[in-house]
Design a protein around this motif. Structure first.
Motif, short mmCIF file in Angstrom:
data_model
loop_
_atom_site.label_atom_id
_atom_site.label_comp_id
_atom_site.label_asym_id
_atom_site.label_seq_id
_atom_site.Cartn_x
_atom_site.Cartn_y
_atom_site.Cartn_z
N ALA A 226 0.82 -1.22 0.00
CA ALA A 226 0.00 0.00 0.00
C ALA A 226 0.86 1.27 0.00
CB ALA A 226 -0.95 -0.01 1.18
N TRP A 227 1.68 1.43 1.03
CA TRP A 227 2.40 2.71 1.14
C TRP A 227 3.33 2.95 -0.02
CZ3 TRP A 227 -0.93 4.54 3.88
CH2 TRP A 227 -1.33 4.04 5.12
N LYS A 228 4.04 1.88 -0.42
CA LYS A 228 5.02 2.07 -1.49
C LYS A 228 4.34 2.55 -2.79
CE LYS A 228 8.99 -0.23 -3.44
NZ LYS A 228 9.51 -1.56 -3.74
N PRO A 229 3.33 1.78 -3.30
CA PRO A 229 2.68 2.27 -4.53
C PRO A 229 1.95 3.60 -4.34
CG PRO A 229 1.64 0.23 -3.74
CD PRO A 229 2.88 0.42 -2.95
N ILE A 230 1.32 3.79 -3.15
CA ILE A 230 0.58 5.04 -2.94
C ILE A 230 1.53 6.23 -2.95
CG2 ILE A 230 -0.71 6.37 -1.21
CD1 ILE A 230 -2.15 3.77 -0.44
N LEU A 231 2.63 6.10 -2.21
CA LEU A 231 3.59 7.21 -2.14
C LEU A 231 4.24 7.46 -3.49
CD1 LEU A 231 5.16 6.40 1.32
CD2 LEU A 231 3.73 8.38 0.77
N ALA A 232 4.48 6.34 -4.22
CA ALA A 232 5.05 6.50 -5.56
C ALA A 232 4.09 7.25 -6.47
CB ALA A 232 5.39 5.13 -6.14
N SER A 233 2.80 6.87 -6.40
CA SER A 233 1.79 7.56 -7.23
C SER A 233 1.70 9.03 -6.86
CB SER A 233 0.41 6.93 -7.05
OG SER A 233 0.45 5.56 -7.30
N LEU A 234 1.73 9.29 -5.56
CA LEU A 234 1.64 10.68 -5.11
C LEU A 234 2.83 11.48 -5.62
CD1 LEU A 234 0.39 10.33 -1.44
CD2 LEU A 234 -0.78 11.45 -3.32
N ALA A 235 4.02 10.87 -5.49
CA ALA A 235 5.23 11.56 -5.94
C ALA A 235 5.18 11.80 -7.45
CB ALA A 235 6.46 10.73 -5.57
N GLU A 236 4.67 10.76 -8.14
CA GLU A 236 4.57 10.86 -9.61
C GLU A 236 3.62 11.99 -10.00
OE1 GLU A 236 2.81 7.95 -12.94
OE2 GLU A 236 3.95 6.95 -11.36
N ARG A 237 2.48 12.01 -9.30
CA ARG A 237 1.49 13.04 -9.62
C ARG A 237 2.04 14.43 -9.32
NH1 ARG A 237 -3.89 12.14 -6.78
NH2 ARG A 237 -3.05 13.53 -5.24
N SER B 28 -7.47 -0.95 -1.33
CA SER B 28 -8.46 -0.33 -2.24
C SER B 28 -7.96 1.04 -2.69
CB SER B 28 -9.81 -0.25 -1.53
OG SER B 28 -10.32 1.05 -1.57
N ILE B 29 -7.37 1.78 -1.75
CA ILE B 29 -6.84 3.10 -2.11
C ILE B 29 -5.68 2.96 -3.09
CG2 ILE B 29 -5.56 5.07 -1.17
CD1 ILE B 29 -7.38 5.04 1.19
N LYS B 30 -4.84 1.97 -2.84
CA LYS B 30 -3.71 1.71 -3.74
C LYS B 30 -4.23 1.44 -5.16
CE LYS B 30 -2.29 -2.03 -5.00
NZ LYS B 30 -1.98 -3.46 -5.08
N ASN B 31 -5.31 0.63 -5.24
CA ASN B 31 -5.89 0.33 -6.55
C ASN B 31 -6.43 1.60 -7.21
OD1 ASN B 31 -5.24 -2.34 -6.34
ND2 ASN B 31 -7.21 -2.92 -5.45
N SER B 32 -7.03 2.48 -6.38
CA SER B 32 -7.53 3.74 -6.94
C SER B 32 -6.38 4.54 -7.56
CB SER B 32 -8.17 4.59 -5.85
OG SER B 32 -9.19 3.89 -5.23
N TYR B 33 -5.24 4.53 -6.87
CA TYR B 33 -4.08 5.27 -7.40
C TYR B 33 -3.60 4.64 -8.70
CZ TYR B 33 -3.46 8.44 -3.54
OH TYR B 33 -3.63 9.45 -2.65
N ALA B 34 -3.63 3.30 -8.75
CA ALA B 34 -3.18 2.62 -9.96
C ALA B 34 -4.13 2.90 -11.12
CB ALA B 34 -3.08 1.12 -9.69
N LYS B 35 -5.45 2.93 -10.78
CA LYS B 35 -6.46 3.11 -11.83
C LYS B 35 -6.54 4.55 -12.31
CE LYS B 35 -9.69 0.18 -10.13
NZ LYS B 35 -10.98 0.13 -9.45
#
Lengths: 164, 354
Positions: free
Chosen positions: A29-40, B148-155
């Motif tokens: 969770a944190w790794k992809p979420i933080l990566a997405s946030l950083a990317e955005r 679920s939040i992670k998936n939202s970020y991916a999507k």
């Protein structure tokens, strides 16, 4: 006392589940979420940067245009000025030339007039001399005949000569 | 405007009153249940309503999940009892064996939620108690929410956040920017983010779950806060840089003889930090629960339903405060952890930092 005595089992499970949670959430969770946030954030930053750059480019373009316009105006003014100058110069030259030509023409006319005058005077002198000689011849011939008549004749001749 | 406000106040009072009336039998029955238990163990003392006992029963851990009582029948979920003793080995059985009998099963006795072996040998109690069950529930919820939040970020890559994602993103960003980056510093904060984020959301969700009726008091249990505090202590100390240890054992700019006094003080300070973390969270959450339960107990102490007109709104008000405390304590624990880590990883001496 029960309330502030940590129980062994709960410590164990709390440790197990919390560490599990840190590891699993950390990885999935944190790794992809933080990566997405950083990317955005990066993409937003890039977009802002691009907009800034574009704006600067637009400003540069406008400045260039203004400069080119100003230069064109200056050039136009220069060309106009030069043209005016050239024109003035041409007019001046033309005037000058015309004046000189006129002067030369007048001079020429004057000269030819003088020449003619001189020629006429010379011719007149010649004629006068001729007339004088003729008169003198006539007078000399008449003197031989009549003195009074001679004088009248001379004055008449002279009168004639003056009219000439 | 003012009529609207009057109406709201009225509706609020009526609602609180209704809630208190409905809540009354449950708490009262609870008392009977506890009293009956006491009776079984302590041989025939007829008791008045004992608010202290009821409240402690509610904030403490138990081997079954008691949801409520209707009349004489208890609604509770039996939980697995897992025991290990050197003489009997590993034993797993339902806690209903303890509650629906004389409190003894398979050579083990449950007395005041403590399990002892009848033969007097040592017992290690790994039971899934009410708190452990609630802990598992919170872990499952956290996993569901954040995957679920992670998936939202991916999507929704590069798009604006939506739904749950946009609801929790401010908190994630807050922990990242205002807590981790701010207290630990640009250089090191990334390493500690998974721990800090998990810590914050774990405490928060358990504080919130604890406010639900019939719920367990996980973050108000000292074992739970102790584990969290010890983890923070371990993380701080294994990441301690030269400057950190220097400040403990050889405070720069202090004469050598002073260190004899100062170093023990610093060592005590080092220990006090996790201790204060542990006590702060435990005490805040437990105190909140105790206040709410005490307020409701007033109705039974004075044996007057009319009192619920006063107690009801005040309980609702306190619950709202508890909602604030739930996030506040999660934030405080996380911020303090981050600042301790920040002090540990700091490499240069900054006077303005102290």
């Amino acid at each position: 006392m029960d309330l502030i005595t940590p129980s062994f089992g709960l410590i164990f499970w709390q440790l197990v589940f919390f560490l599990l949670l840190v590891i699993v959430l950390g990885k999935f969770a944190w790794k992809p979420i933080l990566a997405s946030l950083a990317e955005r954030e990066q993409s937003i930053e890039d977009a802002i940067e691009l907009a800034k750059k574009t704006r600067a480019e637009m400003a540069q373009l406008k400045a260039d245009n203004d400069k080119a316009k100003a230069e064109a105006i200056i050039e136009r003014d220069a060309i106009l000025k030069q043209a005016r100058q050239t024109a003035e110069k041409m007019i001046a030259t033309a005037k000058n030339e015309a004046a000189q030509e006129a002067k030369a023409e007048i001079e020429k006319a004057r000269k030819s007039f003088r020449d003619e005058q001189a020629a006429a005077v010379a011719k007149l002198k010649g004629e006068t001399a001729k007339i004088a000689i003729e008169i003198a011849e006539k007078v000399l011939r008449r003197e031989l005949a009549d003195k009074a008549a001679q004088e009248t004749l001379v004055s008449e001749w002279l009168k004639d000569a003056k009219l000439n | 405007m003012s009529r609207n406000r009057t109406f709201k106040a009225l509706a609020f009072t009526v609602l609180s009153f209704a809630l208190s009336v409905f809540a009354a039998p449950a708490v009262f029955a609870q008392h009977e249940h506890a009293a009956a238990e006491e009776h079984a163990h302590e041989h025939g003392k007829t008791e008045e309503f004992n608010p202290g006992q009821t409240i402690l029963h509610h904030v403490s851990d138990a081997h079954e999940w008691h949801l409520g009582t209707i009349g004489e029948s208890h609604i509770s979920i039996p939980l697995p009892v897992i025991l290990y003793s050197p003489t009997k080995g590993l034993k797993v059985f339902s806690s209903s064996h303890f509650y629906h009998g004389n409190g003894t099963h398979d050579g083990f006795t449950l007395h005041h939620e403590h399990i002892t072996a009848e033969d007097g040998s040592k017992v290690y109690d790994f039971s899934v108690t009410k708190n452990v069950a609630s802990l598992i529930l919170s872990v499952v919820l956290l996993l569901l929410i954040f995957t679920s939040i992670k998936n939202s970020y991916a999507k929704r890559t590069g798009k604006a956040p939506k739904g749950l994602q946009s609801a929790l993103e401010p908190f994630i960003l807050f922990i990242r920017d205002e807590v981790a980056k701010n207290y630990i510093g640009e250089k090191h904060y990334k390493r500690f983010l998974p721990y800090l984020l998990t810590l914050f959301f774990f405490i928060w969700i358990n504080n919130l779950l604890g406010l639900l009726p019939g719920a367990a008091n996980v973050t108000g249990n000292i074992a739970v806060t102790m584990v969290l505090a010890i983890l923070t202590f371990i993380i701080v100390n294994i990441n301690g840089k030269k400057t950190y240890w220097q400040h403990i054992f050889a405070m720069p700019g202090v004469p050598a003889w002073m260190l004899v006094i100062l170093t023990p003080v610093e060592i005590v300070g080092m220990m006090m930090r996790p201790f204060s973390l542990m006590v702060r969270l435990f005490a805040n959450i437990t105190a909140g629960h105790i206040i709410l339960l005490s307020l409701l107990s007033l109705i039974f102490i004075f044996k007057s339903a009319a009192l619920s007109v006063v107690v009801g709104p005040f309980t609702v008000f306190m619950t709202l405060i508890e909602l604030l405390v739930a996030i506040l304590q999660a934030y405080i624990f996380t911020v303090l952890t981050a600042s301790y880590i920040g002090a540990a990883v700091e490499e240069h001496h900054h006077d303005d930092h102290h």
